[in-house]
Design an enzyme around this catalytic site. Structure first.
Site, PDB file in Angstrom:
ATOM      1  N   LYS A  51       0.834  -1.206   0.000  1.00 30.69           N
ATOM      2  CA  LYS A  51       0.000   0.000   0.000  1.00 30.69           C
ATOM      3  C   LYS A  51       0.873   1.262   0.000  1.00 30.69           C
ATOM      4  O   LYS A  51       0.557   2.234  -0.659  1.00 30.69           O
ATOM      5  CB  LYS A  51      -0.957  -0.006   1.202  1.00 30.69           C
ATOM      6  CG  LYS A  51      -1.977  -1.143   1.144  1.00 30.69           C
ATOM      7  CD  LYS A  51      -3.101  -0.975   2.163  1.00 30.69           C
ATOM      8  CE  LYS A  51      -2.651  -1.112   3.596  1.00 30.69           C
ATOM      9  NZ  LYS A  51      -2.271  -2.469   4.004  1.00 30.69           N
ATOM     10  N   ARG A 126     -11.370  -0.039   6.968  1.00 39.78           N
ATOM     11  CA  ARG A 126     -10.798  -1.336   7.274  1.00 39.78           C
ATOM     12  C   ARG A 126     -11.876  -2.318   7.731  1.00 39.78           C
ATOM     13  O   ARG A 126     -11.563  -3.474   8.002  1.00 39.78           O
ATOM     14  CB  ARG A 126      -9.799  -1.142   8.409  1.00 39.78           C
ATOM     15  CG  ARG A 126      -8.508  -1.886   8.234  1.00 39.78           C
ATOM     16  CD  ARG A 126      -7.660  -1.537   9.435  1.00 39.78           C
ATOM     17  NE  ARG A 126      -6.387  -2.173   9.382  1.00 39.78           N
ATOM     18  CZ  ARG A 126      -5.297  -1.644   8.862  1.00 39.78           C
ATOM     19  NH1 ARG A 126      -5.344  -0.461   8.313  1.00 39.78           N
ATOM     20  NH2 ARG A 126      -4.157  -2.292   8.902  1.00 39.78           N
ATOM     21  N   ARG A 161      10.887  -7.392   6.868  1.00 41.65           N
ATOM     22  CA  ARG A 161      10.759  -5.948   6.621  1.00 41.65           C
ATOM     23  C   ARG A 161      11.526  -5.123   7.654  1.00 41.65           C
ATOM     24  O   ARG A 161      11.462  -5.382   8.849  1.00 41.65           O
ATOM     25  CB  ARG A 161       9.280  -5.572   6.648  1.00 41.65           C
ATOM     26  CG  ARG A 161       9.018  -4.091   6.468  1.00 41.65           C
ATOM     27  CD  ARG A 161       7.638  -3.832   5.966  1.00 41.65           C
ATOM     28  NE  ARG A 161       6.615  -3.938   6.990  1.00 41.65           N
ATOM     29  CZ  ARG A 161       5.324  -3.682   6.763  1.00 41.65           C
ATOM     30  NH1 ARG A 161       4.920  -3.323   5.571  1.00 41.65           N
ATOM     31  NH2 ARG A 161       4.444  -3.789   7.737  1.00 41.65           N
ATOM     32  N   ARG A 194       9.185  -2.622  12.669  1.00 41.39           N
ATOM     33  CA  ARG A 194       7.987  -2.029  13.249  1.00 41.39           C
ATOM     34  C   ARG A 194       7.541  -2.848  14.451  1.00 41.39           C
ATOM     35  O   ARG A 194       7.621  -4.081  14.423  1.00 41.39           O
ATOM     36  CB  ARG A 194       6.870  -2.021  12.189  1.00 41.39           C
ATOM     37  CG  ARG A 194       6.394  -0.638  11.835  1.00 41.39           C
ATOM     38  CD  ARG A 194       5.485  -0.670  10.652  1.00 41.39           C
ATOM     39  NE  ARG A 194       4.188  -1.302  10.922  1.00 41.39           N
ATOM     40  CZ  ARG A 194       3.170  -1.293  10.062  1.00 41.39           C
ATOM     41  NH1 ARG A 194       3.303  -0.685   8.906  1.00 41.39           N
ATOM     42  NH2 ARG A 194       2.038  -1.886  10.352  1.00 41.39           N
ATOM     43  N   ARG A 205      -3.251  -9.600  12.507  1.00 36.17           N
ATOM     44  CA  ARG A 205      -3.567  -8.610  11.465  1.00 36.17           C
ATOM     45  C   ARG A 205      -4.136  -9.299  10.234  1.00 36.17           C
ATOM     46  O   ARG A 205      -5.041  -8.790   9.579  1.00 36.17           O
ATOM     47  CB  ARG A 205      -2.323  -7.790  11.121  1.00 36.17           C
ATOM     48  CG  ARG A 205      -2.075  -6.678  12.138  1.00 36.17           C
ATOM     49  CD  ARG A 205      -0.615  -6.360  12.299  1.00 36.17           C
ATOM     50  NE  ARG A 205      -0.038  -5.683  11.164  1.00 36.17           N
ATOM     51  CZ  ARG A 205       1.261  -5.679  10.899  1.00 36.17           C
ATOM     52  NH1 ARG A 205       2.115  -6.332  11.681  1.00 36.17           N
ATOM     53  NH2 ARG A 205       1.730  -5.020   9.867  1.00 36.17           N
TER      54      ARG A 205
HETATM   55  P1  ADP Z   1      -0.703  -2.802   8.043  1.00 38.85           P
HETATM   56  O1  ADP Z   1      -1.550  -2.593   6.814  1.00 38.85           O
HETATM   57  O2  ADP Z   1       0.703  -3.189   7.744  1.00 38.85           O
HETATM   58  O3  ADP Z   1      -1.330  -3.725   9.071  1.00 38.85           O
HETATM   59  P2  ADP Z   1      -1.196  -0.035   8.970  1.00 38.85           P
HETATM   60  O4  ADP Z   1      -0.068   0.895   9.080  1.00 38.85           O
HETATM   61  O5  ADP Z   1      -2.234   0.245   7.925  1.00 38.85           O
HETATM   62  O6  ADP Z   1      -0.501  -1.444   8.795  1.00 38.85           O
HETATM   63  O7  ADP Z   1      -1.953  -0.157  10.388  1.00 38.85           O
HETATM   64  C1  ADP Z   1      -1.268  -0.475  11.554  1.00 38.85           C
HETATM   65  C2  ADP Z   1      -2.254  -0.681  12.706  1.00 38.85           C
HETATM   66  O8  ADP Z   1      -2.982   0.539  12.939  1.00 38.85           O
HETATM   67  C3  ADP Z   1      -3.347  -1.726  12.483  1.00 38.85           C
HETATM   68  O9  ADP Z   1      -2.908  -3.036  12.776  1.00 38.85           O
HETATM   69  C4  ADP Z   1      -4.415  -1.244  13.475  1.00 38.85           C
HETATM   70  O10 ADP Z   1      -4.054  -1.556  14.800  1.00 38.85           O
HETATM   71  C5  ADP Z   1      -4.330   0.265  13.339  1.00 38.85           C
HETATM   72  N1  ADP Z   1      -5.236   0.827  12.289  1.00 38.85           N
HETATM   73  C6  ADP Z   1      -4.846   1.478  11.170  1.00 38.85           C
HETATM   74  N2  ADP Z   1      -5.921   1.857  10.449  1.00 38.85           N
HETATM   75  C7  ADP Z   1      -7.020   1.441  11.138  1.00 38.85           C
HETATM   76  C8  ADP Z   1      -8.424   1.522  10.919  1.00 38.85           C
HETATM   77  N3  ADP Z   1      -8.917   2.114   9.824  1.00 38.85           N
HETATM   78  N4  ADP Z   1      -9.246   0.969  11.836  1.00 38.85           N
HETATM   79  C9  ADP Z   1      -8.764   0.365  12.933  1.00 38.85           C
HETATM   80  N5  ADP Z   1      -7.457   0.248  13.211  1.00 38.85           N
HETATM   81  C10 ADP Z   1      -6.577   0.782  12.329  1.00 38.85           C
END
Ligand code: ADP
Length: 252
Positions: A51, A126, A161, A194, A205
């Site tokens: 992404k 999400r 990563r 991370r 996740r």
């Molecule tokens: P990735 O896609 O690698 O899991 P992100 O950087 O998009 O990582 O998100 C990291 C974390 O942030 C998620 O695992 C969640 O805990 C939180 N998060 C991000 N966006 C949302 C969202 N829209 N709703 C709920 N939690 C979110």
């Protein structure tokens, strides 16, 4: 317990309504208006589906900024704000953060003038609930880009990563190693893993992705023609250049 739940719901609704009225009052990105020239892109996909990389390409292509809810949350954690401290453990565990926190962050961010000509949403929505809430805002979505990657590729990409926190540059121990082990190519600053790139969190996740995010992307796919946006399905195991070519052809 019930009271706590009701309070969260009320706070969430308050944030949502203030976001709706703010955005509508300012006419931000309202495609129902014929003079609209802004572009709104939603970028979906499991963790490590690219992404960030493809979001960068789309950002340059349309000259619009990316708004990543994950990045916004990490900034709060890094700055040790009250919000950051309240979400740190859940993020490390790979759990989703409550809707009201996400809506409040988004609302604050979308007030910035840089988003007036459009934006890419990375990591939001999400869940189906987030997607339907966003739909009610009538922001005028133009494209939904859905990156598809099998779980085993996600696991291998995440375990190797390494990132340079200040710039967001990412590396992979095997497929894209830095010139000097452990150091960023440009600044020579240390690379880190991370906090949520650990095996337990990856599992959670991925589970959250399949159970909560995939239904949202399926909903977008189903609603595309009715709502008037283009749904772009991407095999994100392909090389970066091949995906950029596909995006160039379909982002029209
Ligand atoms: P990735 O896609 O690698 O899991 P992100 O950087 O998009 O990582 O998100 C990291 C974390 O942030 C998620 O695992 C969640 O805990 C939180 N998060 C991000 N966006 C949302 C969202 N829209 N709703 C709920 N939690 C979110």
């Amino acid at each position: 317990m019930k009271l706590k739940w009701m309070k969260s719901l009320l706070v969430g609704l308050f944030c949502l309504f203030s976001a709706v009225s703010l955005l509508q009052a300012e006419g931000v990105n309202n495609n129902q208006n014929n003079t609209d020239t802004s572009t709104v892109v939603i970028l979906m996909g499991p963790p490590a589906s690219g992404k960030g990389t493809h979001g960068n390409f789309i950002s340059k292509y349309f000259n619009i900024p990316t708004l990543s809810t994950g990045d916004l949350l990490r900034q709060e954690v890094q700055a040790k704000t009250e919000l950051g401290q309240s979400v740190e453990a859940a993020m490390k565990n790979g759990d989703l953060i409550q809707d009201e926190v996400i809506f409040a962050l988004l609302e604050k961010q979308l007030r910035q003038p840089e988003y007036a000509n459009g934006f890419i949403l990375d990591g939001f929505p999400r869940t189906l609930n987030q997607a339907k809430t966003l739909d009610a805002l009538n922001l005028g979505i133009d494209f939904v880009v859905n990156l598809q990657v099998p779980d085993e590729v996600v696991v291998s990409r995440i375990s190797g990563r390494r990132i340079h926190p200040a710039s967001g540059r990412t590396y992979h121990l095997e497929t894209k190693p830095p010139k000097v082990a452990g150091l960023d190519d440009v600044t020579q600053e240390p690379l880190v893993q991370r906090a949520d790139d650990n095996p337990e969190s990856i599992k959670k996740r991925l589970q959250a992705y399949h159970e909560q995010t995939a239904p949202a992307s399926q909903w977008y796919q189903k609603m595309a023609s009715q709502k008037g946006f283009v749904f772009i399905q991407v095999d994100a195991t392909k090389g970066i250049d091949a995906i950029s070519i596909q995006l160039k052809e379909q982002l029209k």
